[in-house]
Write a protein that holds these residues in place. Structure first.
Motif, PDB file in Angstrom:
ATOM      1  N   MET A  13       4.132 -12.921   6.755  1.00 13.78           N
ATOM      2  CA  MET A  13       2.895 -12.922   7.736  1.00 13.78           C
ATOM      3  C   MET A  13       3.418 -13.317   8.868  1.00 13.78           C
ATOM      4  SD  MET A  13       0.111 -14.628   5.028  1.00 13.78           S
ATOM      5  CE  MET A  13      -1.098 -15.038   6.436  1.00 13.78           C
ATOM      6  N   ARG A  14       2.937 -12.769   9.852  1.00 17.76           N
ATOM      7  CA  ARG A  14       3.432 -12.929  11.378  1.00 17.76           C
ATOM      8  C   ARG A  14       2.232 -12.737  12.394  1.00 17.76           C
ATOM      9  NH1 ARG A  14       8.550 -14.238  10.987  1.00 17.76           N
ATOM     10  NH2 ARG A  14       9.891 -13.158   9.726  1.00 17.76           N
ATOM     11  N   ALA A  15       2.088 -13.752  12.986  1.00 17.79           N
ATOM     12  CA  ALA A  15       0.653 -13.769  13.952  1.00 17.79           C
ATOM     13  C   ALA A  15       0.705 -12.406  14.991  1.00 17.79           C
ATOM     14  CB  ALA A  15       0.751 -14.959  14.804  1.00 17.79           C
ATOM     15  N   GLY A  16       1.946 -12.004  15.359  1.00 14.79           N
ATOM     16  CA  GLY A  16       1.791 -10.780  16.279  1.00 14.79           C
ATOM     17  C   GLY A  16       2.046  -9.346  15.488  1.00 14.79           C
ATOM     18  N   VAL A  17       1.936  -9.344  14.211  1.00 13.73           N
ATOM     19  CA  VAL A  17       2.094  -8.155  13.318  1.00 13.73           C
ATOM     20  C   VAL A  17       0.846  -7.811  12.711  1.00 13.73           C
ATOM     21  CG1 VAL A  17       3.431  -6.814  11.946  1.00 13.73           C
ATOM     22  CG2 VAL A  17       4.658  -8.617  13.528  1.00 13.73           C
ATOM     23  N   GLY A  19      -2.000  -8.419  13.260  1.00 15.39           N
ATOM     24  CA  GLY A  19      -3.112  -9.403  13.205  1.00 15.39           C
ATOM     25  C   GLY A  19      -2.792 -10.421  12.354  1.00 15.39           C
ATOM     26  N   GLY A  20      -1.565 -10.716  11.883  1.00  7.93           N
ATOM     27  CA  GLY A  20      -1.239 -11.666  10.702  1.00  7.93           C
ATOM     28  C   GLY A  20      -1.826 -11.339   9.509  1.00  7.93           C
ATOM     29  N   LYS A  21      -2.009 -10.177   9.045  1.00  9.05           N
ATOM     30  CA  LYS A  21      -2.288  -9.897   7.857  1.00  9.05           C
ATOM     31  C   LYS A  21      -0.909  -9.880   6.785  1.00  9.05           C
ATOM     32  CE  LYS A  21      -5.998  -6.619   8.322  1.00  9.05           C
ATOM     33  NZ  LYS A  21      -6.517  -5.257   8.058  1.00  9.05           N
ATOM     34  N   PRO A  22      -0.856 -10.019   5.646  1.00 12.45           N
ATOM     35  CA  PRO A  22       0.407 -10.150   4.771  1.00 12.45           C
ATOM     36  C   PRO A  22       0.885  -8.699   4.687  1.00 12.45           C
ATOM     37  CG  PRO A  22      -1.637 -10.942   3.464  1.00 12.45           C
ATOM     38  CD  PRO A  22      -2.064 -10.415   4.852  1.00 12.45           C
ATOM     39  N   ILE A  23       2.162  -8.576   5.061  1.00 13.68           N
ATOM     40  CA  ILE A  23       3.119  -7.390   5.247  1.00 13.68           C
ATOM     41  C   ILE A  23       4.146  -7.367   4.269  1.00 13.68           C
ATOM     42  CG2 ILE A  23       2.242  -6.794   7.562  1.00 13.68           C
ATOM     43  CD1 ILE A  23       5.032  -8.053   8.646  1.00 13.68           C
ATOM     44  N   ILE A  24       4.820  -6.206   4.222  1.00 18.04           N
ATOM     45  CA  ILE A  24       5.834  -6.197   3.258  1.00 18.04           C
ATOM     46  C   ILE A  24       7.149  -6.173   3.847  1.00 18.04           C
ATOM     47  CG2 ILE A  24       7.065  -4.936   1.478  1.00 18.04           C
ATOM     48  CD1 ILE A  24       4.366  -3.462   1.027  1.00 18.04           C
ATOM     49  N   MET A  27       7.912  -5.479   7.705  1.00 19.26           N
ATOM     50  CA  MET A  27       7.501  -4.163   7.996  1.00 19.26           C
ATOM     51  C   MET A  27       6.058  -3.847   8.473  1.00 19.26           C
ATOM     52  SD  MET A  27       9.930  -1.685   5.499  1.00 19.26           S
ATOM     53  CE  MET A  27       9.777  -2.710   3.985  1.00 19.26           C
ATOM     54  N   ARG A  28       5.818  -2.919   9.051  1.00 20.97           N
ATOM     55  CA  ARG A  28       4.358  -2.900   9.659  1.00 20.97           C
ATOM     56  C   ARG A  28       3.722  -1.779   8.318  1.00 20.97           C
ATOM     57  NH1 ARG A  28       2.953  -4.163  14.647  1.00 20.97           N
ATOM     58  NH2 ARG A  28       4.435  -4.997  15.963  1.00 20.97           N
ATOM     59  N   ILE A  29       3.825  -2.394   7.395  1.00 16.68           N
ATOM     60  CA  ILE A  29       3.014  -1.806   6.175  1.00 16.68           C
ATOM     61  C   ILE A  29       2.166  -3.189   5.424  1.00 16.68           C
ATOM     62  CG2 ILE A  29       4.848  -1.676   4.768  1.00 16.68           C
ATOM     63  CD1 ILE A  29       3.128   0.986   3.787  1.00 16.68           C
ATOM     64  N   SER A  30       1.140  -3.176   5.403  1.00 10.55           N
ATOM     65  CA  SER A  30       0.151  -4.167   4.788  1.00 10.55           C
ATOM     66  C   SER A  30       0.187  -4.479   3.330  1.00 10.55           C
ATOM     67  CB  SER A  30      -0.956  -4.480   5.686  1.00 10.55           C
ATOM     68  OG  SER A  30      -1.875  -3.584   5.190  1.00 10.55           O
ATOM     69  N   VAL A  31      -0.153  -5.437   2.770  1.00  7.15           N
ATOM     70  CA  VAL A  31      -0.210  -5.521   1.488  1.00  7.15           C
ATOM     71  C   VAL A  31      -1.896  -4.704   1.041  1.00  7.15           C
ATOM     72  CG1 VAL A  31      -0.892  -7.043  -0.487  1.00  7.15           C
ATOM     73  CG2 VAL A  31       0.846  -7.466   1.120  1.00  7.15           C
ATOM     74  N   GLU A  32      -2.596  -5.079   2.071  1.00  7.56           N
ATOM     75  CA  GLU A  32      -4.024  -4.367   1.738  1.00  7.56           C
ATOM     76  C   GLU A  32      -3.767  -2.939   1.682  1.00  7.56           C
ATOM     77  OE1 GLU A  32      -8.025  -4.539   4.667  1.00  7.56           O
ATOM     78  OE2 GLU A  32      -6.202  -5.266   5.247  1.00  7.56           O
ATOM     79  N   HIS A  33      -3.123  -2.389   2.816  1.00  8.44           N
ATOM     80  CA  HIS A  33      -2.800  -0.650   2.678  1.00  8.44           C
ATOM     81  C   HIS A  33      -2.284  -0.540   1.140  1.00  8.44           C
ATOM     82  CE1 HIS A  33      -1.984   3.083   4.244  1.00  8.44           C
ATOM     83  NE2 HIS A  33      -1.090   3.044   3.768  1.00  8.44           N
ATOM     84  N   ILE A  34      -1.292  -0.938   0.827  1.00 11.88           N
ATOM     85  CA  ILE A  34      -0.759  -0.431  -0.663  1.00 11.88           C
ATOM     86  C   ILE A  34      -1.644  -0.771  -1.621  1.00 11.88           C
ATOM     87  CG2 ILE A  34       0.798  -1.099  -2.232  1.00 11.88           C
ATOM     88  CD1 ILE A  34       1.817   0.435   0.352  1.00 11.88           C
ATOM     89  N   LEU A  35      -2.564  -1.877  -1.771  1.00 15.52           N
ATOM     90  CA  LEU A  35      -3.458  -2.257  -2.760  1.00 15.52           C
ATOM     91  C   LEU A  35      -4.759  -1.128  -2.521  1.00 15.52           C
ATOM     92  CD1 LEU A  35      -3.842  -6.002  -2.592  1.00 15.52           C
ATOM     93  CD2 LEU A  35      -2.646  -4.567  -4.541  1.00 15.52           C
ATOM     94  N   GLY A  36      -4.963  -0.547  -1.232  1.00 16.79           N
ATOM     95  CA  GLY A  36      -6.031   0.119  -1.182  1.00 16.79           C
ATOM     96  C   GLY A  36      -5.681   1.720  -1.620  1.00 16.79           C
ATOM     97  N   MET A  37      -4.369   2.302  -1.334  1.00 22.31           N
ATOM     98  CA  MET A  37      -3.769   3.236  -1.936  1.00 22.31           C
ATOM     99  C   MET A  37      -3.940   3.348  -3.529  1.00 22.31           C
ATOM    100  SD  MET A  37      -0.593   4.079   0.429  1.00 22.31           S
ATOM    101  CE  MET A  37      -0.383   5.666  -0.431  1.00 22.31           C
ATOM    102  N   LEU A  38      -3.609   1.911  -4.234  1.00 26.81           N
ATOM    103  CA  LEU A  38      -3.509   2.062  -5.332  1.00 26.81           C
ATOM    104  C   LEU A  38      -4.987   2.044  -6.167  1.00 26.81           C
ATOM    105  CD1 LEU A  38      -0.808  -0.851  -5.849  1.00 26.81           C
ATOM    106  CD2 LEU A  38      -0.658   1.610  -6.720  1.00 26.81           C
TER     107      LEU A  38
END
Length: 81
Positions: A13-17, A19-24, A27-38
């Motif tokens: 997690m990085r404040a500037g990436v 919006g601070g969401k958990p990412i993999i 990289m600029r791909i969020s945990v939320e995005h992957i879970l949404g795809m699943l």
């Protein structure tokens, strides 16, 4: 088999990436995005084919992060900042 700390180490997690969401792996791909795809019905293989830079352990890390978060653990304190 990789231990859970190694798996969770893939989530950052990085404040500037994003919006601070958990990412993999920073990289600029969020945990939320992957879970949404699943949740939408995409298979792990479809995700890996669509994002060839991801590894199966990255998907496992998303599942583990979600599980730990829902279990009430303060998982955010354990991921790299």
């Amino acid at each position: 088999m990789t231990n859970e700390q190694d798996i969770l180490g893939r989530i950052t997690m990085r404040a500037g990436v994003l919006g601070g969401k958990p990412i993999i792996r920073d990289m600029r791909i969020s945990v939320e995005h992957i879970l949404g795809m699943l949740a939408a019905g995409d298979s792990v293989q479809v995700i890996l084919d669509e994002y060839p830079f991801l590894e199966p352990e990255d998907i496992q890390a998303c599942f583990l992060f979600a599980y730990r978060s829902l279990a009430g653990e303060q998982i955010h304190e354990r991921v790299s900042l």
